[in-house]
Write an enzyme that holds these catalytic residues in place. Structure first.
Site, PDB file in Angstrom:
ATOM      1  CG  ASN A 293     -64.818 -90.538  93.136  1.00 14.66           C
ATOM      2  OD1 ASN A 293     -65.342 -90.879  94.201  1.00 14.66           O
ATOM      3  ND2 ASN A 293     -65.485 -90.452  91.999  1.00 14.66           N
TER       4      ASN A 293
ATOM      5  CE  LYS B 250     -68.165 -91.707  95.155  1.00 15.18           C
ATOM      6  NZ  LYS B 250     -68.495 -92.742  94.178  1.00 15.18           N
TER       7      LYS B 250
ATOM      8  CB  THR C 105     -52.075-106.445 112.765  1.00 16.66           C
ATOM      9  OG1 THR C 105     -52.959-106.810 113.825  1.00 16.66           O
ATOM     10  CG2 THR C 105     -50.873-105.708 113.347  1.00 16.66           C
ATOM     11  CG  HIS C 106     -54.757-109.641 110.905  1.00 19.72           C
ATOM     12  ND1 HIS C 106     -54.392-110.789 110.255  1.00 19.72           N
ATOM     13  CD2 HIS C 106     -53.990-109.574 112.028  1.00 19.72           C
ATOM     14  CE1 HIS C 106     -53.461-111.415 110.968  1.00 19.72           C
ATOM     15  NE2 HIS C 106     -53.183-110.692 112.049  1.00 19.72           N
TER      16      HIS C 106
ATOM     17  CD  GLU D 234     -60.023 -94.681  92.943  1.00 23.64           C
ATOM     18  OE1 GLU D 234     -60.825 -95.576  92.675  1.00 23.64           O
ATOM     19  OE2 GLU D 234     -60.302 -93.472  92.854  1.00 23.64           O
TER      20      GLU D 234
ATOM     21  CB  SER E   6     -37.419 -99.669  66.868  1.00 24.83           C
ATOM     22  OG  SER E   6     -36.152 -99.298  66.352  1.00 24.83           O
TER      23      SER E   6
ATOM     24  CG  ASN F  61     -25.438-105.515  67.139  1.00 25.32           C
ATOM     25  OD1 ASN F  61     -26.502-105.056  66.721  1.00 25.32           O
ATOM     26  ND2 ASN F  61     -24.916-106.640  66.692  1.00 25.32           N
TER      27      ASN F  61
ATOM     28  CD  GLN G  94     -36.082-102.717  66.747  1.00 22.29           C
ATOM     29  OE1 GLN G  94     -35.073-102.369  66.166  1.00 22.29           O
ATOM     30  NE2 GLN G  94     -37.204-103.032  66.106  1.00 22.29           N
TER      31      GLN G  94
ATOM     32  CE  LYS H 197     -34.268 -99.587  71.500  1.00 26.75           C
ATOM     33  NZ  LYS H 197     -33.479-100.841  71.702  1.00 26.75           N
TER      34      LYS H 197
HETATM   35  N1  ARG Z   1     -32.903-100.792  66.569  1.00 24.20           N
HETATM   36  C1  ARG Z   1     -32.023-101.845  67.022  1.00 24.20           C
HETATM   37  C2  ARG Z   1     -32.335-102.133  68.508  1.00 24.20           C
HETATM   38  O1  ARG Z   1     -32.953-101.331  69.092  1.00 24.20           O
HETATM   39  C3  ARG Z   1     -30.597-101.422  66.886  1.00 24.20           C
HETATM   40  C4  ARG Z   1     -29.638-102.538  66.796  1.00 24.20           C
HETATM   41  C5  ARG Z   1     -29.785-103.231  65.475  1.00 24.20           C
HETATM   42  N2  ARG Z   1     -28.803-104.215  65.274  1.00 24.20           N
HETATM   43  C6  ARG Z   1     -28.930-105.151  64.336  1.00 24.20           C
HETATM   44  N3  ARG Z   1     -27.984-106.026  64.262  1.00 24.20           N
HETATM   45  N4  ARG Z   1     -29.976-105.193  63.553  1.00 24.20           N
HETATM   46  O2  ARG Z   1     -31.974-103.159  69.039  1.00 24.20           O
END
Ligand code: ARG
Length: 457
Positions: free
Chosen positions: A282, A280, A152-153, A287, A20, A107, A319, A322
């Site tokens: 734009n 034009k 309205t509308h 948009e 990741s 974690n 994971q 993010k």
């Molecule tokens: N890269 C992991 C995440 O974003 C970190 C946590 C990983 N924990 C694990 N038990 N593999 O969630």
């Protein structure tokens, strides 16, 4: 980092799906801050030595510099930001690096980093909302008495002022800002020290790390701490509502700047040309703001769908939180900044707006109200009489103020010359003095009220 019980490395595709780092490298500041808070707590509790603490802190500072300057080599094999930083720490300081992860797991580490990131995103969004609200309130103050058709509308309804219309959005964005402030309060608890899921046997001080990171308190349940992402979903829900408001405003900018409305124009700074049609101009930014709402709402849906049905505690599914959250907040930041830019840039065409307001019999309600006030006609009857007057004006192809008194009296003989005093769009708008109404004096007062406050909830 975890190879002890394994005899061979992962398949290439395993590494590919597992890594990741391309996404979560954005958490490096939060990760280093979390590690520093953790390590100073470990030393204070006597779990590691002061010498180890100093070495780790120095190493983390060097890593921060390396990342800042672009010298840091991120590695996919090291999966994520946490292991990239820890591995580099080992390169730099050697053995003490291995003590950093005492009484911690990735974690609680990632849950902490991510909360810190989302908390900052909420703060930055509130600032961006404030900037947009100021731009809207300033434009509203300048055009408190600029009459335009209210719809309205999307059919002409009654005259309003541009200032009033813009301040409607200020109200929406103020509620959005308060939603971010509210979400921030709820999310401001520290997961750090929850460890993998069960807490730890080490004598850690979770309040100390919480305080060091600006959290109000530690999360009370270690399972909840590592497995909950509702803080991010709540922030994305606030982002989605904001995006919905932004997209409505964007749509209005698209309408207003089209030659058919001609209510406003954007300068060259916020317009684009066509490669084939030379005439034009734009409103691409408007948009795109309208469309970014799709991404932002999708990011909320994305995370809701990832989280639903996940058993406690941590699962790797999380994971994916993010990418969704970063995408949503990136799009929101762009949309907010572009909208503030367009509002500042926008030149309203007051004559065109007023002219449009006079079309569509927009003061018909004022005739009905006049019949109620001057002749004590019940409103329902007045509505009926006015309907007949509008139909007559339509047949004659004139606006209501151009209909002769004789014509009006052919429908209701009690009508007097005084009715003409309510027929102009300015008089109509100015008469709406009820609390929250569009009368220019109200609008001026409201615009100044907003401009006088710091606009955060
Ligand atoms: N890269 C992991 C995440 O974003 C970190 C946590 C990983 N924990 C694990 N038990 N593999 O969630």
């Amino acid at each position: 980092m975890w190879g002890g019980r394994f005899s061979r490395g992962p398949a290439a595709i395993m590494e590919e799906i597992n890594a990741s780092i391309d996404i979560d490298r954005r958490l490096w500041r939060e990760d280093i801050a979390g590690s520093k808070a953790h390590v100073s707590m470990l030393a204070a509790a006597g779990i590691i030595t002061e010498a180890d603490r100093t070495a780790i802190e120095k190493g983390l500072d060097q890593i921060a510099e390396e990342i800042e300057s672009g010298a840091f080599q991120f590695s996919k094999t090291l999966e994520d930001i946490h292991m990239n930083i820890e591995a580099r720490l080992k390169d730099i300081i050697g053995e003490p690096a291995g003590r950093l992860h005492t009484a911690r797991s990735r974690n609680d580490q990632v849950a902490t980093d991510f909360r810190l990131w989302v908390r900052r995103a909420c703060d930055e969004t509130q600032t961006a909302l404030t900037i947009l609200m100021r731009a809207l309130a300033a434009k509203a103050a300048d055009h408190a008495n600029a009459v335009m058709p209210g719809f309205t509308h999307l059919q002409t309804a009654q005259p309003v002022t541009l200032g009033h219309h813009l301040l409607a959005y200020v109200e929406m964005f103020a509620r959005d800002a308060s939603r971010f402030a509210d979400a921030r309060k709820r999310m401001n608890e520290s997961p750090l020290g929850a460890a993998a899921l069960a807490g730890t046997a080490f004598p850690i001080d979770r309040t100390a790390t919480a305080t060091a990171l600006g959290f109000d308190r530690p999360c009370a349940n270690s399972l909840d701490a590592v497995s909950s992402r509702d803080f991010a979903m709540e922030a994305l829900a606030a982002a989605s509502l904001t995006a919905t408001h932004l997209s409505r405003l964007a749509e209005e900018l698209v309408l207003w700047t089209s030659p058919h409305f001609g209510f406003a124009s954007l300068s060259d700074k916020f317009s684009t040309g066509s490669s084939i049609m030379p005439q034009k101009r734009n409103p691409d930014a408007a948009e795109l703001v309208r469309a970014k709402a799709g991404r932002i709402i999708a990011s909320l849906n994305n995370l809701l769908i990832v989280m639903k049905g996940l058993p406690l505690a941590y699962a790797k599914d999380m994971q994916e939180d993010k990418a969704a959250t970063f995408e949503g907040f990136d799009a929101l930041a762009l949309a907010l900044a572009a909208t503030a830019g367009m509002i500042n840039d926008m030149t309203p065409h007051r004559d065109a707006m007023k002219e449009a307001a006079t079309r569509g019999y927009s003061t018909a309600t004022d005739i009905a109200d006049w019949l109620v006030r001057a002749l004590n006609t019940p409103f329902r009857d007045a509505h009926h009489v006015t309907g007949a007057i509008v139909a007559l004006a339509e047949r004659k192809g004139v606006t209501l103020d151009k209909l002769s008194l004789a014509d009006m009296r052919s429908i209701d003989p009690r009508i007097t010359q005084d009715v003409y005093s309510v027929l102009s769009v300015e008089a109509s708008a100015a008469s709406r003095v009820s609390y929250g109404g569009t009368a220019p004096d109200n609008v001026k007062r409201e615009a100044n009220r907003w401009l006088a406050q710091n606009m955060t909830a």
